[in-house]
Structure formats: structure tokens, C-alpha cells
Design a protein around this motif. Sequence first.
Motif, PDB file in Angstrom:
ATOM      1  N   ARG A 103      37.263  49.469   4.730  1.00  0.00           N
ATOM      2  CA  ARG A 103      38.447  49.609   5.585  1.00  0.00           C
ATOM      3  C   ARG A 103      38.099  49.291   7.029  1.00  0.00           C
ATOM      4  NH1 ARG A 103      41.099  54.816   3.023  1.00  0.00           N
ATOM      5  NH2 ARG A 103      41.699  53.877   1.053  1.00  0.00           N
ATOM      6  N   ARG A 104      39.114  48.877   7.750  1.00  0.00           N
ATOM      7  CA  ARG A 104      38.931  48.544   9.169  1.00  0.00           C
ATOM      8  C   ARG A 104      39.442  49.686  10.041  1.00  0.00           C
ATOM      9  NH1 ARG A 104      37.532  43.343   9.467  1.00  0.00           N
ATOM     10  NH2 ARG A 104      38.160  41.934   7.799  1.00  0.00           N
ATOM     11  N   ILE A 105      39.019  49.685  11.291  1.00  0.00           N
ATOM     12  CA  ILE A 105      39.484  50.681  12.249  1.00  0.00           C
ATOM     13  C   ILE A 105      41.001  50.559  12.359  1.00  0.00           C
ATOM     14  CG2 ILE A 105      39.466  51.330  14.692  1.00  0.00           C
ATOM     15  CD1 ILE A 105      36.527  50.427  14.751  1.00  0.00           C
ATOM     16  N   GLY A 106      41.689  51.701  12.309  1.00  0.00           N
ATOM     17  CA  GLY A 106      43.141  51.723  12.416  1.00  0.00           C
ATOM     18  C   GLY A 106      43.863  51.716  11.082  1.00  0.00           C
ATOM     19  N   GLU A 107      43.167  51.352  10.002  1.00  0.00           N
ATOM     20  CA  GLU A 107      43.807  51.396   8.680  1.00  0.00           C
ATOM     21  C   GLU A 107      43.953  52.844   8.249  1.00  0.00           C
ATOM     22  OE1 GLU A 107      42.615  48.809   5.430  1.00  0.00           O
ATOM     23  OE2 GLU A 107      41.529  47.569   6.869  1.00  0.00           O
ATOM     24  N   PRO A 108      44.985  53.145   7.455  1.00  0.00           N
ATOM     25  CA  PRO A 108      45.172  54.529   7.009  1.00  0.00           C
ATOM     26  C   PRO A 108      44.029  54.993   6.105  1.00  0.00           C
ATOM     27  CG  PRO A 108      46.908  53.095   6.136  1.00  0.00           C
ATOM     28  CD  PRO A 108      46.016  52.254   6.973  1.00  0.00           C
ATOM     29  N   VAL A 109      43.789  56.293   6.132  1.00  0.00           N
ATOM     30  CA  VAL A 109      42.792  56.907   5.254  1.00  0.00           C
ATOM     31  C   VAL A 109      43.534  57.652   4.157  1.00  0.00           C
ATOM     32  CG1 VAL A 109      41.042  57.089   7.060  1.00  0.00           C
ATOM     33  CG2 VAL A 109      42.628  58.973   6.707  1.00  0.00           C
ATOM     34  N   ASP A 110      42.879  57.870   3.028  1.00  0.00           N
ATOM     35  CA  ASP A 110      43.497  58.566   1.906  1.00  0.00           C
ATOM     36  C   ASP A 110      43.230  60.060   1.987  1.00  0.00           C
ATOM     37  OD1 ASP A 110      44.504  56.252   0.714  1.00  0.00           O
ATOM     38  OD2 ASP A 110      42.665  55.905  -0.422  1.00  0.00           O
ATOM     39  N   VAL A 111      44.250  60.859   1.664  1.00  0.00           N
ATOM     40  CA  VAL A 111      44.124  62.303   1.544  1.00  0.00           C
ATOM     41  C   VAL A 111      44.124  62.593   0.049  1.00  0.00           C
ATOM     42  CG1 VAL A 111      45.134  64.541   2.091  1.00  0.00           C
ATOM     43  CG2 VAL A 111      45.336  62.648   3.724  1.00  0.00           C
ATOM     44  N   VAL A 112      43.034  63.188  -0.435  1.00  0.00           N
ATOM     45  CA  VAL A 112      42.840  63.417  -1.859  1.00  0.00           C
ATOM     46  C   VAL A 112      42.736  64.914  -2.110  1.00  0.00           C
ATOM     47  CG1 VAL A 112      41.295  62.980  -3.811  1.00  0.00           C
ATOM     48  CG2 VAL A 112      41.685  61.191  -2.104  1.00  0.00           C
ATOM     49  N   VAL A 113      43.528  65.425  -3.053  1.00  0.00           N
ATOM     50  CA  VAL A 113      43.494  66.836  -3.421  1.00  0.00           C
ATOM     51  C   VAL A 113      43.102  66.935  -4.883  1.00  0.00           C
ATOM     52  CG1 VAL A 113      44.816  68.970  -3.660  1.00  0.00           C
ATOM     53  CG2 VAL A 113      45.202  67.473  -1.692  1.00  0.00           C
ATOM     54  N   ASN A 114      42.019  67.660  -5.138  1.00  0.00           N
ATOM     55  CA  ASN A 114      41.506  67.820  -6.504  1.00  0.00           C
ATOM     56  C   ASN A 114      41.377  66.480  -7.225  1.00  0.00           C
ATOM     57  OD1 ASN A 114      41.229  70.545  -6.167  1.00  0.00           O
ATOM     58  ND2 ASN A 114      43.023  71.094  -7.356  1.00  0.00           N
ATOM     59  N   GLY A 115      40.887  65.468  -6.513  1.00  0.00           N
ATOM     60  CA  GLY A 115      40.644  64.163  -7.127  1.00  0.00           C
ATOM     61  C   GLY A 115      41.832  63.240  -7.201  1.00  0.00           C
ATOM     62  N   ARG A 116      42.993  63.662  -6.692  1.00  0.00           N
ATOM     63  CA  ARG A 116      44.194  62.836  -6.756  1.00  0.00           C
ATOM     64  C   ARG A 116      44.670  62.501  -5.342  1.00  0.00           C
ATOM     65  NH1 ARG A 116      48.596  65.043 -10.107  1.00  0.00           N
ATOM     66  NH2 ARG A 116      47.612  63.729 -11.622  1.00  0.00           N
ATOM     67  N   ARG A 117      44.950  61.204  -5.113  1.00  0.00           N
ATOM     68  CA  ARG A 117      45.466  60.785  -3.802  1.00  0.00           C
ATOM     69  C   ARG A 117      46.899  61.265  -3.682  1.00  0.00           C
ATOM     70  NH1 ARG A 117      46.080  54.613  -2.101  1.00  0.00           N
ATOM     71  NH2 ARG A 117      47.983  54.907  -3.258  1.00  0.00           N
ATOM     72  N   ILE A 118      47.170  62.068  -2.645  1.00  0.00           N
ATOM     73  CA  ILE A 118      48.519  62.610  -2.466  1.00  0.00           C
ATOM     74  C   ILE A 118      49.191  62.101  -1.195  1.00  0.00           C
ATOM     75  CG2 ILE A 118      48.014  64.724  -3.739  1.00  0.00           C
ATOM     76  CD1 ILE A 118      48.215  65.878  -0.624  1.00  0.00           C
ATOM     77  N   ALA A 119      48.391  61.531  -0.275  1.00  0.00           N
ATOM     78  CA  ALA A 119      48.973  61.091   0.993  1.00  0.00           C
ATOM     79  C   ALA A 119      48.037  60.092   1.662  1.00  0.00           C
ATOM     80  CB  ALA A 119      49.205  62.288   1.917  1.00  0.00           C
ATOM     81  N   ARG A 120      48.560  59.468   2.714  1.00  0.00           N
ATOM     82  CA  ARG A 120      47.754  58.603   3.579  1.00  0.00           C
ATOM     83  C   ARG A 120      48.027  59.047   5.004  1.00  0.00           C
ATOM     84  NH1 ARG A 120      47.620  52.512   1.987  1.00  0.00           N
ATOM     85  NH2 ARG A 120      45.426  52.836   2.314  1.00  0.00           N
ATOM     86  N   GLY A 121      47.090  58.774   5.881  1.00  0.00           N
ATOM     87  CA  GLY A 121      47.275  59.193   7.250  1.00  0.00           C
ATOM     88  C   GLY A 121      46.364  58.454   8.202  1.00  0.00           C
ATOM     89  N   GLU A 122      46.505  58.809   9.467  1.00  0.00           N
ATOM     90  CA  GLU A 122      45.667  58.197  10.494  1.00  0.00           C
ATOM     91  C   GLU A 122      44.822  59.276  11.154  1.00  0.00           C
ATOM     92  OE1 GLU A 122      49.003  58.154  14.052  1.00  0.00           O
ATOM     93  OE2 GLU A 122      48.834  56.410  12.741  1.00  0.00           O
ATOM     94  N   ILE A 123      43.637  58.884  11.545  1.00  0.00           N
ATOM     95  CA  ILE A 123      42.724  59.822  12.194  1.00  0.00           C
ATOM     96  C   ILE A 123      43.223  60.101  13.602  1.00  0.00           C
ATOM     97  CG2 ILE A 123      40.352  60.146  13.008  1.00  0.00           C
ATOM     98  CD1 ILE A 123      39.489  58.298  10.698  1.00  0.00           C
ATOM     99  N   THR A 124      43.162  61.355  14.003  1.00  0.00           N
ATOM    100  CA  THR A 124      43.611  61.755  15.335  1.00  0.00           C
ATOM    101  C   THR A 124      42.690  62.845  15.878  1.00  0.00           C
ATOM    102  OG1 THR A 124      45.518  62.529  16.612  1.00  0.00           O
ATOM    103  CG2 THR A 124      45.222  63.494  14.446  1.00  0.00           C
ATOM    104  N   VAL A 125      42.636  62.968  17.189  1.00  0.00           N
ATOM    105  CA  VAL A 125      41.873  64.028  17.836  1.00  0.00           C
ATOM    106  C   VAL A 125      42.777  65.252  17.938  1.00  0.00           C
ATOM    107  CG1 VAL A 125      40.710  64.729  19.965  1.00  0.00           C
ATOM    108  CG2 VAL A 125      40.484  62.383  19.143  1.00  0.00           C
ATOM    109  N   LEU A 126      42.243  66.424  17.608  1.00  0.00           N
ATOM    110  CA  LEU A 126      43.037  67.648  17.673  1.00  0.00           C
ATOM    111  C   LEU A 126      43.328  68.010  19.121  1.00  0.00           C
ATOM    112  CD1 LEU A 126      41.251  69.837  14.980  1.00  0.00           C
ATOM    113  CD2 LEU A 126      43.266  68.399  14.716  1.00  0.00           C
TER     114      LEU A 126
END
Length: 128
Positions: A84-107
Motif C-alpha cells: 500500500r501507498r501513503i494515504g491509501e486506506p488501511v483495513d480494520v479487522v475484528v476477529n480475523g474479518r475485515r469490517i471497515a477501512r479507514g485513514e491513519i490520524t493523530v489523536l
Amino acid sequence: MAKTKVEAEPEADQPDEQLDRAIEELRGVLREEENRPDAALQAGANSSIIMTIPVDVQIILGSTEMPVSELMALQKGSTVALNRRIGEPVDVVVNGRRIARGEITVLEHDPSRFGIRLTEIIAATKSA
């Protein structure tokens, strides 16, 4: 040449279909419970039991394949290029299943840490 996955993204298989069915059954039971006259009393108890079940949440930044020889040559300071390249969405995986995508952010409340801002929720597919 033998290749090794460094960070594999989850693949769909039989257990996923079983999990889909179990989730849909649970949703159906919860809907039925909400519609019962005494649901207000029981809903709190049932929800609190379900809401305390721990799940494993992972954020998948990317993956790569490399020969075992390259894997064995890795050392402190080595860089592994991901798919993946910088800026592409990352996968959110729960118990081995992809449930969402998102972008990295600073809290905002802790700039020394980062998190994920969800941009897409992946709908559960019903199994036949």
C-alpha cells in the motif's frame, strides 16, 4: 522459490460463513427481544453480557511477500516495503474479518499516538 507472507490479509473461508450466520442469528434474537413487552427489563441484562465479550481488533497497514532468504536476512533497521501507498486506506479487522477501512490520524488529545478514522463500514454478507 518458496515465499513467505509477512503480514497476510485475512481470506474468506468456511469459518467466516459460520461467523456471518452466528452474527445474523444474534441480531435476529436481539431484535425479537427488543419487541417483547418485558424487553426493557431484559435488554439491559442481555446487552451487558454481549457488550463485555472481548474481540481482537487489528489495523492492517499492508502486506508483502518475500523469499525465506530475504526474511532471514532482516535485521534491526531493515525496511520492508508494503503493498500500500501513503494515504491509501488501511483495513480494520475484528476477529480475523475485515469490517471497515479507514485513514491513519493523530489523536487530538494525545499527539504522541495515532489512531484510525473510519471512512467505510463493510456490510456483513448474508450466507445462504
